[in-house]
Scaffold this active site. Structure first.
Site, PDB file in Angstrom:
ATOM      1  N   LEU A  83      24.906  36.635   0.338  1.00 10.29           N
ATOM      2  CA  LEU A  83      24.144  35.480  -0.139  1.00 10.29           C
ATOM      3  C   LEU A  83      23.374  34.836   1.005  1.00 10.29           C
ATOM      4  CD1 LEU A  83      27.133  33.956  -2.102  1.00 10.29           C
ATOM      5  CD2 LEU A  83      25.186  35.050  -3.173  1.00 10.29           C
ATOM      6  N   ASP A  84      22.079  34.664   0.816  1.00 11.78           N
ATOM      7  CA  ASP A  84      21.300  33.858   1.753  1.00 11.78           C
ATOM      8  C   ASP A  84      21.720  32.396   1.576  1.00 11.78           C
ATOM      9  OD1 ASP A  84      19.177  33.169   3.566  1.00 11.78           O
ATOM     10  OD2 ASP A  84      18.049  32.490   1.810  1.00 11.78           O
TER      11      ASP A  84
END
Length: 700
Positions: free
Chosen positions: A395-396
């Site tokens: 996940l960014d």
């Protein structure tokens, strides 16, 4: 091309033509788009004709009617109408009655025979035509099986059953087509969401109604309360609550004001809005969603490819088995030749693979349509099926786990002798004059009245400065405080505490010293913690990848419930991290919204792009687009994938199980041809109905 079996037949034919780059089937419109050079297209048309089908070229984008000519509405295939089938069924029942009452009356038998023949012609002339073409070209498809079975039944004197078989088969085909169309057209309503006309501002200041497709970029469009947004744009005047559910799946209306995005097809609820058009009618977010879903519907999921390959072997194998039954059972089971042939014909009817072939596409398309309604744009059946096998999700941080917009989370006056509201007004007055994101967050968070500022100056890399009521103030970062010797142990301690929590600190300074402290942070979305918890419950590990420093990464990860976090990553570092996760966990997904996430999205087994705030590059690189930027859509996608797999297994088991039972009955029991058709019809309706269940929202 009336059913999924015929689509598979045509696909197998075209797979043998060298030079075809890509095939895109739209069974609902009975078209196939072939990407190839002109000479290859001619070869493809010749191959289709040779396989027993007629192909009529049409312009790309045109809908077609039954004979291939342009049409606005499409009726499924060439099949007979409901009234014609009803009449054919009535005649088949009449033939059954005539056969039962005839006894030794030859006249009644001849009447019944004629009635049966008329029933077969009304219900099955199209099936016969296609079946004869298939046999002529050496193909043993569904139509060939039915043509042989009905002809054989007439030949051995079972004309009442022949009529009943053809009538019931045609009715089953019609029901299958209508039910399957419901799944294929589940997304079709999106096309009608965007209005065909828009009110456009003219050069003389008047408003004129113009066709949406003719509205130019940067034109100003007006929408009143209750109207749908005709095109994508950015609000230039007014404020209103906008229902974005048709595009993003977000159930609650979103407050939109100057500078906010609008999507075509959404509904303006409360106030009049004017907006600047940012995309033409064929390039709106809604149009891209429709196009992507149509392409996904035209692609085949892994299970569908397996079923198609299986059906290609299964149908000829059953035909050979039926011939063996006709030839060998008189010797092995002591049957008469007529009994043996009858059993063989029943086997042909039972073997009809309609239920098996339709079981996968109707299930996959229902799932794709259900996801699109929820703001989850899945670009193909492969990603839909593979999502259930994800073991890890990268996940960014910014814009994915967090809001992507800095907000004022805390502020306090350091000198208690000065009125706090007065300090706030001074900071507000300076922040409101700056366009820096941190200053804008402070101004928005304070929301106080402003004072007049003289001599306002930006201090690059440090902050802003200005005079209020004759006294100079600076709204700046820690660097400037140290440069002007206004730092202290108390301030250093406060800064360390905030920075350890991933916050950016701004100080209000006058000629005496630091008067107030303002902490700004990119806050975690309310949905992110819940999404991470759901992923953990599903057995999927979450890892955060970000360009921010490691301390900030760990702080945000802890607040979100993520156990692993990697900070200070460049785009190539994120790419390397994805490769590492794939080695550690297996099937790995990546979620991001920026250009710097595109390489990692492409490398991941499944890339999830945040569609609302995401860049076009990220959305193009991703396999699944989350239109409302809600991370909870990712575990929802995984649950939908698992439901889809379960339904696919159920459908294949039902289709094959029912056929296995009736094959045994046909060989060793007293199954009749019309019973076999009822079994096939029942299996088809069961798998279609089971697949359509996926149109309902996914439950946790």
């Amino acid at each position: 091309m009336d059913c999924a079996a015929e689509e598979s037949d045509i696909r197998r034919t075209l797979d043998k033509v060298d030079g075809i780059e890509d095939l895109y089937f739209r069974l609902g419109d009975r078209t196939v788009t072939i990407h190839a050079a002109d000479e290859v297209l001619l070869a493809a048309l010749a191959a289709i004709k040779k396989s027993g089908y007629e192909a009529t070229p049409v312009e790309c984008g045109e809908k077609t009617d039954g004979d291939g000519s342009p049409s606005d509405e499409h009726a499924h295939g060439h099949g007979p109408s409901v009234w014609r089938l009803g009449f054919a069924l009535a005649l088949a029942l009449t033939a059954e009655g005539a056969h039962f009452l005839a006894g030794d009356a030859p006249t009644l038998k001849y009447v019944g025979l004629v009635v049966a023949a008329v029933a077969v012609w009304l219900a099955g002339v199209e099936t016969y035509t296609k079946g004869l073409k298939a046999l002529r070209h050496g193909k043993l498809n569904i139509n060939a099986l039915m043509s042989v079975a009905v002809t054989g039944a007439f030949a051995i004197g079972q004309w009442p059953e022949a009529a009943m078989v053809m009538a019931l088969y045609a009715i089953a085909e019609l029901i299958e087509a209508k039910a399957a169309d419901r799944a294929r057209n589940a997304i079709k309503g999106l096309v009608e969401l965007a209005p065909e006309q828009a009110q456009v501002l003219q050069e003389d200041g008047s408003w004129n109604t113009v066709a949406s497709k003719q509205v130019a970029l940067d034109a100003i469009v007006r929408i009143r309360p209750g109207e749908r947004v005709p095109l994508d744009g950015v609000v230039t005047q007014g404020s209103s609550a906008v229902n974005q559910a048709p595009v993003t799946g977000e159930s609650l209306p979103v407050d939109c004001t100057v500078g906010d995005k609008l999507f075509a097809g959404t509904i303006n609820e409360t106030g009049e809005l004017q907006f600047r058009v940012t995309a033409g009618s064929s390039d709106t977010t809604l149009a891209r969603i429709i196009h992507a879903v149509e392409e996904a519907q035209g692609s085949r999921a892994p299970t569908q490819r397996f079923v198609d390959r299986f059906a290609a072997i299964y149908t000829p194998a059953v035909f050979v088995f039926a011939v063996a039954v006709a030839l060998l059972t008189p010797w092995l089971m002591g049957l008469t030749w007529l009994e043996a042939v009858y059993k063989a014909l029943v086997l042909l009817v039972v073997a009809c693979p309609c239920a098996l072939v339709i079981s996968t596409p109707v299930t996959v398309v229902s799932a794709l349509a259900s996801a699109a309604r929820r703001g989850i744009l899945i670009k193909g059946g492969t990603y839909l099926e593979d999502a259930r096998r994800l073991k890890a999700i990268a996940l960014d941080k910014t814009g994915t786990i967090t809001e992507g917009k800095p907000r004022l989370v805390e502020w306090r006056a350091l000198d208690e002798s000065i009125d706090k509201e007065r300090v706030g007004r001074i900071a507000m007055s300076l922040a409101a004059r700056s366009d820096h994101p941190v200053s804008m967050a402070i101004a928005q968070g304070l929301g106080l009245a402003t004072d007049d500022v003289q001599g306002f100056t930006a201090l690059p890399g440090r902050g802003v400065e200005g005079a209020i009521a004759g006294k100079t103030y600076v709204l700046a970062n820690h660097r400037l405080a140290k440069e002007r010797n206004h730092s202290s142990a108390e301030i250093e301690s406060a800064l360390a505490t905030h920075e350890s929590q991933g916050r950016t600190v701004t100080l209000l300074i006058d000629d005496v010293g630091v008067r107030a402290l303002f902490a700004v942070a990119d806050t975690i979305k309310e949905s992110s913690r819940e999404a991470i918890a759901e992923l953990t419950a599903l057995g999927v590990s979450a890892v955060m990848l970000t360009g921010d420093n490691q301390a900030t990464a760990e702080t945000i990860a802890n607040h979100a419930g993520i156990e692993e976090a990697r900070g200070s990553l460049l785009p190539e570092d994120k790419l390397a991290e994805i490769k590492g996760l794939q080695k550690r966990f297996g099937l790995t997904g990546m979620t991001g919204d920026g250009i710097n996430d595109a390489p990692a999205l492409a490398q991941a087994d499944i890339g999830f792009a945040m569609g609302g705030a995401g860049t076009d590059t990220a959305m193009e690189a991703a396999d699944i687009v989350i239109m409302n930027d809600d991370l909870r859509r990712i575990p929802e996608t995984i649950r939908l994938s698992r439901r889809t797999h379960t339904v696919l297994v159920q459908n294949i088991s039902l289709a094959l199980g029912i056929k296995a039972v009736f094959i045994v009955l046909a060989l060793f029991g007293s199954a009749t041809m019309w019973m076999a058709v009822f079994a096939d019809m029942g299996a088809t309706l069961l798998v279609v109905a089971n697949g359509l269940r996926l149109l309902r929202p996914t439950q946790k």
